[in-house]
Design an enzyme around this catalytic site. Structure first.
Site, mmCIF file in Angstrom:
data_model
loop_
_atom_site.group_PDB
_atom_site.id
_atom_site.type_symbol
_atom_site.label_atom_id
_atom_site.label_comp_id
_atom_site.label_asym_id
_atom_site.label_seq_id
_atom_site.Cartn_x
_atom_site.Cartn_y
_atom_site.Cartn_z
ATOM 1 N N ARG A 1 2.180 0.477 10.499
ATOM 2 C CA ARG A 1 1.596 1.187 9.102
ATOM 3 C C ARG A 1 2.963 1.108 8.209
ATOM 4 O O ARG A 1 3.668 1.749 8.170
ATOM 5 C CB ARG A 1 1.077 2.340 9.197
ATOM 6 C CG ARG A 1 0.439 2.948 7.925
ATOM 7 C CD ARG A 1 -0.122 4.180 8.063
ATOM 8 N NE ARG A 1 -1.245 4.369 9.186
ATOM 9 C CZ ARG A 1 -2.547 4.213 8.979
ATOM 10 N NH1 ARG A 1 -2.934 3.803 7.760
ATOM 11 N NH2 ARG A 1 -3.431 4.100 10.102
ATOM 12 N N GLU B 1 -6.955 -1.329 15.068
ATOM 13 C CA GLU B 1 -7.426 -2.067 14.090
ATOM 14 C C GLU B 1 -6.502 -3.383 13.940
ATOM 15 O O GLU B 1 -5.419 -3.109 13.223
ATOM 16 C CB GLU B 1 -7.824 -1.474 12.769
ATOM 17 C CG GLU B 1 -8.561 -2.411 11.687
ATOM 18 C CD GLU B 1 -8.628 -1.594 10.598
ATOM 19 O OE1 GLU B 1 -8.775 -0.373 10.391
ATOM 20 O OE2 GLU B 1 -8.555 -2.433 9.332
ATOM 21 N N ARG C 1 0.773 -1.271 -0.022
ATOM 22 C CA ARG C 1 0.159 -0.091 -0.070
ATOM 23 C C ARG C 1 1.004 1.279 0.076
ATOM 24 O O ARG C 1 1.821 1.383 0.987
ATOM 25 C CB ARG C 1 -0.904 0.206 1.234
ATOM 26 C CG ARG C 1 -1.858 -1.083 1.164
ATOM 27 C CD ARG C 1 -3.017 -1.028 2.140
ATOM 28 N NE ARG C 1 -3.795 -2.332 2.185
ATOM 29 C CZ ARG C 1 -4.631 -2.678 3.048
ATOM 30 N NH1 ARG C 1 -4.890 -1.651 4.149
ATOM 31 N NH2 ARG C 1 -5.327 -3.701 2.952
ATOM 32 N N ARG D 1 0.368 -7.034 12.455
ATOM 33 C CA ARG D 1 -0.239 -6.021 13.548
ATOM 34 C C ARG D 1 -0.367 -7.186 14.777
ATOM 35 O O ARG D 1 -0.265 -6.858 15.910
ATOM 36 C CB ARG D 1 -1.470 -5.573 13.247
ATOM 37 C CG ARG D 1 -1.295 -4.115 12.425
ATOM 38 C CD ARG D 1 -2.363 -3.247 12.331
ATOM 39 N NE ARG D 1 -2.011 -2.204 11.328
ATOM 40 C CZ ARG D 1 -2.944 -1.194 11.060
ATOM 41 N NH1 ARG D 1 -4.132 -1.361 11.446
ATOM 42 N NH2 ARG D 1 -2.355 -0.091 10.678
ATOM 43 N N SER E 1 -10.766 -6.322 9.846
ATOM 44 C CA SER E 1 -12.065 -5.412 9.358
ATOM 45 C C SER E 1 -12.637 -6.598 8.472
ATOM 46 O O SER E 1 -12.260 -7.326 7.455
ATOM 47 C CB SER E 1 -11.365 -4.680 8.446
ATOM 48 O OG SER E 1 -12.304 -3.457 8.205
#
Length: 428
Positions: A280, A352, A265, A393, A355
RNA sequence: GGAGAGGUGGCUGAGCGGUCUAAAGCGGCGGUCUUGAAAACCGCAGGGGGCGUUGCCCUCCGGGGGUUCGAAUCCCUCCCUCUCCGCCA
């Protein structure tokens, strides 16, 4: 993509709902386009019908040995008007779809209205006793832990690639792999998923199918060259697109797919956000769950899917909470999303880690993915996806939640078989 | 990388400028026959879209563009598949 009939027949109602998703629909423009489309399409089809019948007459006349010059001149003239109508019709259609493909999915009735994450609704918490029990020393964050262990090196990664990458080594690299293996084993062994290995590079059509394009091109890594290749931002993209352009038999449903892939990403809008540690990154790994279902099954499946993601955190003994994203915080393709937020003692907050979304027929319509309903004709499928869970994560969460006062990290029970039976990660 | 052959309905496969409204076979569905089944025979069957929606029409032969009064058919281009050679984890 929404059902175009919805935009044509009920633009006001649709616009009102979309408003809750921070999306303004130009109703007047859509209605103008729709009127033009109707007139132009009717006229174009009339002209085509005329041309077809006349052309056949020419063929018949020639076959009979007659003279067709007059007819040929007539059809040639007709072709001019047809060409004009077609190009105007195409223009109108292109503008209509250009608008339509930018419109996000409609939220389900049970989704709370709101503008940002502060309006999300907490559904439940798990593991809070455990969280409270670990207050006997001041926890540090994973970046500090990893550095002290000598097994997490953002500087080395920066030299290799730049910011937002990391190098893991030794037991920490192995723990990362152990987490992915544990998750795959759980989903394939106990939850009934089929493991899939997919390309990590896809074309633009595939990214369009799941909704990343055209609106979110800035978030994707595109490869140089003429081919229009992209690195996948999530395995949701290749897994969901497995049904692209297909009409699947009823017997093939439901499909439960799991894949462990890297994800890439750009993080274009995230400058300065989460720069410390590996929360991130431009590259991370994820175990992704995808369900392809009949329309009538998707809402039950969302609960099932979320449960499967929760099972990962429960087995790892990681405290977490489940929140329902509000209308303003949901992703483009989702009709409803549950986020799983894991407790990070180093940050003293929930973050988070998964999801889980039901996209309804939104992606299926973009992909032209249908099934043959025995009670009728072909019908759009429903698609769901959820992280089960983000591996990077999860590593962060294990490190921070299982850290000891001496800087070592206890290995969760379920990971020990994947870690040579070791109980702790120690410096070295 | 070099040389060649191809992409047609669920599948196989004909068609190579004008009844293509796409042959034929297999598979599928319905029926006749049968105690039942098989075989045989008869019939029905694709996707998308539009409109004045018991119906009529448009569109789809890998994608896009072109030639023509008319394209599955001819031309250009891209993608994909297969065969042979070379290289390679």
């Amino acid at each position: 993509m929404l059902d175009p009939q919805l935009l044509r027949k009920k633009p006001e109602d649709t616009a009102r709902i979309l408003k809750t998703r921070n999306c303004d629909l130009d109703v007047a423009r859509l209605q103008t386009l729709e009127e033009r489309r109707k007139a132009l399409q009717v006229r174009t089809e009339q002209l085509r019908n005329l041309r077809n019948t006349r052309s056949k007459a020419i063929g018949a006349a020639k076959a009979a040995g007659g003279d067709a010059d007059a007819l040929m001149a007539e059809v040639k003239e007709l072709g001019g008007e047809l060409e004009q109508c077609e190009s105007r019709l195409n223009g109108v259609r292109e503008e209509f779809t250009a608008i339509a493909r930018q419109i996000p999915n409609l939220p389900h009735d049970t989704v709370p209205r709101g503008t940002d994450e502060s309006d999300n609704r907490e559904e439940r918490r798990w593991g809070c006793e455990k969280k409270a029990a670990r207050k006997d020393f001041t926890p540090v964050d994973h970046a500090a832990l990893g550095a002290a262990l000598g097994m997490m090196d953002p500087k080395a990664a920066a030299a290799l690639a730049g910011a937002r990458f990391v190098v893991l080594s030794g037991a920490l690299a192995r723990l990362h792999r152990a987490l992915a293996h544990f998750m795959l084993d759980l989903h394939t062994g106990e939850h009934g998923y089929t493991e899939v290995m997919t390309p990590f590079i896809v074309n633009s059509d595939t990214l369009y199918g799941t909704g990343q394009l055209p609106k979110f091109a800035d978030d994707q890594f595109q490869l140089a060259g003429e081919r229009g290749f992209y690195l996948i931002p999530t395995a949701e993209v290749p897994l969901t697109n497995l049904v692209k352009d297909r009409i699947v038999a009823a017997a093939e449903l439901p499909m439960h797919l799991v894949a462990h892939t890297p994800c890439f990403r750009r993080e274009a809008g995230a400058h300065g956000k989460d720069t410390r540690g590996m929360i991130r990154q431009h590259q991370f790994e994820k175990v992704e769950l995808v369900h392809i279902t009949r329309p009538q099954d998707s809402w039950d499946t969302l609960e099932l899917l979320t449960g499967h993601a929760e099972a990962v955190l429960q087995r790892l003994e990681l405290p977490y909470r489940v929140v329902t994203l509000c209308t303003g915080d949901m992703g483009f393709s989702a009709a409803k999303t549950y986020d799983l937020e894991v407790w990070l003692p180093g940050q003293n907050r929930y973050r988070e880690i998964s999801s889980c979304s039901n996209c309804g027929d939104f992606q299926a319509r973009r992909m032209r993915a249908r099934w043959r309903n025995p009670d009728g004709g072909p019908e759009y499928l429903h698609t769901l996806n959820g992280s089960g869970v983000a591996v990077g994560r999860a590593l962060v969460a294990v490190m921070e939640n299982f850290q000891n006062a001496d800087g070592t990290v206890t290995i969760p029970d379920v990971l020990r078989p994947h870690m040579n039976g070791e109980e702790r990660i120690k410096p070295g």
